[in-house]
Design an enzyme around this catalytic site. Structure first.
Site, PDB file in Angstrom:
ATOM      1  N   ASP A 136       0.739  -1.068   0.066  1.00  0.00           N
ATOM      2  CA  ASP A 136       0.027  -0.030  -0.001  1.00  0.00           C
ATOM      3  C   ASP A 136       0.887   1.147  -0.221  1.00  0.00           C
ATOM      4  O   ASP A 136       2.139   1.148   0.071  1.00  0.00           O
ATOM      5  CB  ASP A 136      -1.117   0.034   1.125  1.00  0.00           C
ATOM      6  N   MET A 137       0.266   2.403   0.181  1.00  0.00           N
ATOM      7  CA  MET A 137       0.998   3.581   0.117  1.00  0.00           C
ATOM      8  C   MET A 137       2.128   3.815   1.418  1.00  0.00           C
ATOM      9  O   MET A 137       3.166   4.540   1.010  1.00  0.00           O
ATOM     10  CB  MET A 137       0.112   4.841   0.425  1.00  0.00           C
TER      11      MET A 137
END
Length: 126
Positions: A14-15
């Site tokens: 994810d980020m």
């Protein structure tokens, strides 16, 4: 026990650089496919014969996150074999640390979804 190495790529995260939770299911699926192949079970031939593997149930526990570029090992063990179902315990390890654990029940069905007996080489594992 079957062992299957996985490296965490950027696309798996994810980020924040942490493995997205659903990707652990992809990792253990790859390990199961590799395990079945090494047993000599040709999934393409099964499909040509109108049989497919389906996941019936997954129980999962996320212990600690994996991150971008981690080297992981998926361990797969048979927990139970019946004529129609196979239960496997799978762990994703980073070194000696268990980061994810799942109990997966799979079955064999026809293309129409009707239950079938597991292939003989799988039933022989009991």
């Amino acid at each position: 026990m079957h062992k299957f190495p996985i490296r965490v790529y950027y696309e798996d995260t994810d980020m924040g650089g942490v493995v997205y939770y659903a990707n652990y299911l992809r990792f253990i699926e790859r390990a199961r496919s590799d395990w079945v192949r090494k047993l000599g079970n040709d999934q393409n031939a099964m499909r040509d014969d109108g049989l497919i593997w389906v996941v019936q149930r997954v129980e999962a526990d996320y212990r600690t996150p994996a991150r971008f570029d981690d080297e992981l090992m998926v361990e797969t063990e048979v927990a139970k074999v019946s004529p129609a179902r196979l239960v496997m315990e799978q762990r994703v390890m980073r070194g000696e640390v268990e980061i994810f654990q799942a109990k997966v029940t799979v079955a064999c069905v026809t293309a129409e979804g009707k239950p079938q007996r597991l292939p003989a080489e799988i039933r022989a594992l009991s």
